[in-house]
Write an enzyme that holds these catalytic residues in place. Structure first.
Site, PDB file in Angstrom:
ATOM      1  N   ARG A 252       0.773  -1.608   0.081  1.00 33.15           N
ATOM      2  CA  ARG A 252      -0.004  -0.263   0.152  1.00 33.15           C
ATOM      3  C   ARG A 252       1.033   1.429   0.180  1.00 33.15           C
ATOM      4  NH1 ARG A 252      -3.374  -3.061  -1.624  1.00 33.15           N
ATOM      5  NH2 ARG A 252      -5.492  -2.742  -1.176  1.00 33.15           N
ATOM      6  N   GLU A 281      -3.204   7.762  -5.763  1.00 28.95           N
ATOM      7  CA  GLU A 281      -3.154   6.818  -7.256  1.00 28.95           C
ATOM      8  C   GLU A 281      -4.853   7.888  -7.495  1.00 28.95           C
ATOM      9  OE1 GLU A 281      -3.260   2.383  -6.366  1.00 28.95           O
ATOM     10  OE2 GLU A 281      -1.478   2.687  -5.315  1.00 28.95           O
ATOM     11  N   HIS A 300      -0.281   0.461 -10.457  1.00 23.07           N
ATOM     12  CA  HIS A 300      -0.803  -1.135  -9.487  1.00 23.07           C
ATOM     13  C   HIS A 300      -1.210  -1.860 -11.067  1.00 23.07           C
ATOM     14  CE1 HIS A 300      -2.848  -0.496  -5.189  1.00 23.07           C
ATOM     15  NE2 HIS A 300      -2.981  -1.959  -5.705  1.00 23.07           N
TER      16      HIS A 300
END
Length: 337
Positions: A252, A281, A300
């Site tokens: 994370r 993000e 990601h």
């Protein structure tokens, strides 16, 4: 939920740790209904509809269903069982009633995340970005040939399914892998596992030489879930313990602040950072991370969930629930994973 009710529910679950599982099993017998949240990938619907129909369940579109498949708290309704199609469950864990069962999807994600880490560890070691740039400009330059790692040791913070898969993979490259976790519980995937608080603590103090000599590490992998305890866990003091490490974050983005990382890069404590997750993000175009040659950013993608992963997780959880067993994919609500 009031503190008094919260305390009563916790006491009840402590007295009967299977109460939520038994409630789900009973609800499934009486109302075998399933609802897909609006956030579920449309490409998964065919596989999930097939799973529902082959297990004696009924898909419904109304607000309430016994099982809701979603990663969005807004779609939970009055579900007895909520299954997250993703591994990350922080939004659900912080809002779901204590009486509901929460499970999550892992599937093949650990293997694919380990492959991601392997790819970028080797790419950095073998100067892949440099040679790609040289190829584009027809440059023959052998001034900086690839070299073996200076130190054959890796540190992985987080020893769950993701961290263990990463440790096994790095071990195949010859790394001695040290795991850091909340409990320090031994795990055969690692050469040694140490309690995180004893290795680094929650302050900027340097770690004890008797627990972890971080300066020996060539690779540092962050494989942490998002919880209040992991938010900002990688402090400037923690990174000062390292000496030119390659940091890879697949957990994370909240685990390390951008300013902390930039400071460690400038100081040479981190020689390169490969980030599949970031504080915000998508990463804003204004972020300084985009303009550093010692940072690689990917969007990601290291552990994208597959429809087959969700079906497999649901299949296993349903079998365990019907047998009166807590699913192996159940989330420890107070841990957040």
């Amino acid at each position: 939920m009031t503190p008094e009710l919260d305390a009563r529910e916790r006491d009840a679950r402590a007295a009967d740790p299977l109460s939520d599982v038994l409630s789900v099993a009973d609800a499934l017998r009486r109302h075998p209904t399933v609802r897909l949240g609006d956030d579920v990938d449309p490409g998964w619907c065919e596989a999930l509809n097939l799973w529902v129909s082959t297990h004696g369940l009924e898909r419904v579109t109304g607000r309430d269903a016994t099982l809701v498949i979603t990663g969005d708290p807004a779609h939970i309704g009055g579900a007895f069982w909520v299954h997250s199609p993703n591994a990350g469950v922080e939004r659900l864990a912080s809002t779901l009633s204590e009486s509901a069962l929460l499970t999550r999807t892992t599937g093949t994600m650990p293997a694919r995340i380990a492959e991601y880490v392997l790819t970028w560890v080797l790419a950095e070691r073998w100067h892949v970005p440099r040679y790609l740039a040289h190829t584009a400009t027809a440059t023959w330059d052998r001034s900086e040939p690839p070299l073996p790692p200076r130190r054959q040791e890796a540190v992985v913070i987080g020893t769950g399914a993701m961290g263990s898969a990463i440790a096994r993979t790095l071990g195949l490259l010859g790394y001695r892998v040290v795991g850091l976790s909340r409990t320090g519980r031994p795990d055969g995937a690692f050469d040694v596992v140490l309690p995180l608080d004893e290795a680094f603590g929650r302050t900027d103090a340097m770690p004890s030489a008797t627990t972890l000599d971080a300066s020996r590490a060539d690779v540092l992998v962050l494989a942490l879930p998002h919880t209040p305890q992991t938010d900002g866990l990688v402090t400037p003091g923690l990174l000062r313990a390292f000496d030119g490490v390659h940091l890879v974050n697949i957990g994370r983005g909240s685990a390390v602040q951008t300013a902390t990382l930039v400071g460690a890069l400038d100081a040479g404590r981190v020689r390169h950072a490969t980030l599949d997750v970031t504080e915000q993000e998508p990463l804003p175009a204004s972020s300084p991370l985009w303009r550093r040659p010692d940072v690689t950013v990917t969007p990601h993608v290291s552990g994208l969930t597959l429809a087959a992963d969700v079906v497999e997780a649901l299949d296993a959880a349903l079998t365990e629930i019907r047998a009166g067993v807590r699913p192996s994919s159940a989330v420890g609500r107070h841990r957040g994973y």
